[in-house]
Write a protein that holds these residues in place. Sequence first.
Motif, PDB file in Angstrom:
ATOM      1  N   ASN A 164       1.889 -12.525   4.575  1.00 48.17           N
ATOM      2  CA  ASN A 164       2.199 -11.092   4.613  1.00 48.17           C
ATOM      3  C   ASN A 164       1.030 -10.254   4.079  1.00 48.17           C
ATOM      4  O   ASN A 164       1.182  -9.396   3.207  1.00 48.17           O
ATOM      5  CB  ASN A 164       3.464 -10.813   3.801  1.00 48.17           C
ATOM      6  CG  ASN A 164       4.057  -9.446   4.135  1.00 48.17           C
ATOM      7  OD1 ASN A 164       3.854  -8.916   5.222  1.00 48.17           O
ATOM      8  ND2 ASN A 164       4.768  -8.865   3.185  1.00 48.17           N
ATOM      9  N   VAL A 165      -0.155 -10.533   4.624  1.00 52.90           N
ATOM     10  CA  VAL A 165      -1.368  -9.862   4.175  1.00 52.90           C
ATOM     11  C   VAL A 165      -1.345  -8.400   4.591  1.00 52.90           C
ATOM     12  O   VAL A 165      -1.156  -8.079   5.771  1.00 52.90           O
ATOM     13  CB  VAL A 165      -2.622 -10.559   4.739  1.00 52.90           C
ATOM     14  CG1 VAL A 165      -3.873  -9.777   4.370  1.00 52.90           C
ATOM     15  CG2 VAL A 165      -2.723 -11.982   4.219  1.00 52.90           C
ATOM     16  N   ARG A 166      -1.544  -7.513   3.640  1.00 46.05           N
ATOM     17  CA  ARG A 166      -1.590  -6.079   3.915  1.00 46.05           C
ATOM     18  C   ARG A 166      -2.902  -5.440   3.470  1.00 46.05           C
ATOM     19  O   ARG A 166      -3.150  -4.277   3.766  1.00 46.05           O
ATOM     20  CB  ARG A 166      -0.415  -5.379   3.209  1.00 46.05           C
ATOM     21  CG  ARG A 166       0.956  -5.739   3.774  1.00 46.05           C
ATOM     22  CD  ARG A 166       1.105  -5.190   5.173  1.00 46.05           C
ATOM     23  NE  ARG A 166       2.412  -5.515   5.756  1.00 46.05           N
ATOM     24  CZ  ARG A 166       2.631  -6.544   6.548  1.00 46.05           C
ATOM     25  NH1 ARG A 166       1.615  -7.363   6.858  1.00 46.05           N
ATOM     26  NH2 ARG A 166       3.825  -6.786   7.045  1.00 46.05           N
ATOM     27  N   SER A 167      -3.728  -6.184   2.797  1.00 43.18           N
ATOM     28  CA  SER A 167      -4.998  -5.651   2.310  1.00 43.18           C
ATOM     29  C   SER A 167      -5.965  -5.454   3.475  1.00 43.18           C
ATOM     30  O   SER A 167      -6.282  -6.425   4.183  1.00 43.18           O
ATOM     31  CB  SER A 167      -5.616  -6.599   1.280  1.00 43.18           C
ATOM     32  OG  SER A 167      -6.933  -6.185   0.951  1.00 43.18           O
ATOM     33  N   PRO A 168      -6.458  -4.237   3.712  1.00 44.33           N
ATOM     34  CA  PRO A 168      -7.395  -3.999   4.823  1.00 44.33           C
ATOM     35  C   PRO A 168      -8.639  -4.877   4.780  1.00 44.33           C
ATOM     36  O   PRO A 168      -9.065  -5.378   5.836  1.00 44.33           O
ATOM     37  CB  PRO A 168      -7.738  -2.511   4.687  1.00 44.33           C
ATOM     38  CG  PRO A 168      -6.553  -1.916   4.013  1.00 44.33           C
ATOM     39  CD  PRO A 168      -6.078  -2.968   3.051  1.00 44.33           C
TER      40      PRO A 168
END
Length: 315
Positions: A164-168
């Motif tokens: 669930n990667v959300r880091s740009p």
Amino acid sequence: MDPNLLYWKTEGQSFFSRLQTWFNLLDPALLLASEPEIHKAHTLLGKLEDLNKEDEAAVTLSLSSVHADSGAPLPLVFRPPAMLPLAGPLVVGSLLPHKTVKLALFWQFLLQNYCAGFNFAHRNRSSEQQGAKTSLRQLVLMAGTVSYTTCAGALPQIFMNQLNVRSPPIQNFCRSVLPIPLSAALAAFSVFAIRSEESETGIQVFDQHGNLVGISKAAGKQAVRETALSRAALFGTTAALPHLLLLLLKRTRLFQRSPLLVAPVRHVSAVLLLGLMLPVSFSLFPQLGTIKREELEEELQAGAAGPHLFYHRGL
């Protein structure tokens, strides 16, 4: 020795001569030729002393459409001129920033299937010339290779979804940086796996006069290694340069004002780079490779004449 290989022996020993030849061989119009025309061109190529400038079209047709071991026409979709029209959209699709794992797997499956088929069609067929046929083991190996490379190619998307990667910055790394070495590694792995039989059983080697000397595993390993390196250069460069180009263009005012230009530029640049890299990668190593006599098996060295021997590298 096949007429195609004899031509590469006389005309294809320098990188620039091979590059010039491959630019001609990748013309999609060659796909329109019929099988009788291809057979006629291949027969004509066997009479090099009778050729003139008017016969260059026949030479090009034979080199682009005939397998240099069997002398039979290659499957239409796996001929070199068909690679850009067919693989181009698949490469673009595999490099897209997908939102789901299913889409990533779908495009990777199509691309890896085509690459596996292309590698298999252009393998060295020395074992078949000795009477062997495609074994069940080889078919299972192809299916396993496609399955493995498909899953491995989709790893960046799987990684982002599962964690669930959300880091740009991490998303940008997974979508722009990680696919570059991954594309190169998977392209090389596909060649090593699909053509592993050549390393295990050996391929035919010829002396400088075109006479068959024997079957060499050392030559087979060298042929597969060279082809794997050329394929890694092809797909690795095609994956890398569009991302570098976009990094530069995104700093310009035009792209800052019109971010919708990013997608078409990415797609077009990937196809153009694939088209430019195809003749380069095919030219990195000679089609008729050479191996030193002392690098052959001991039983072949005694009957080998000259310091070098030749083998069909495949493509």
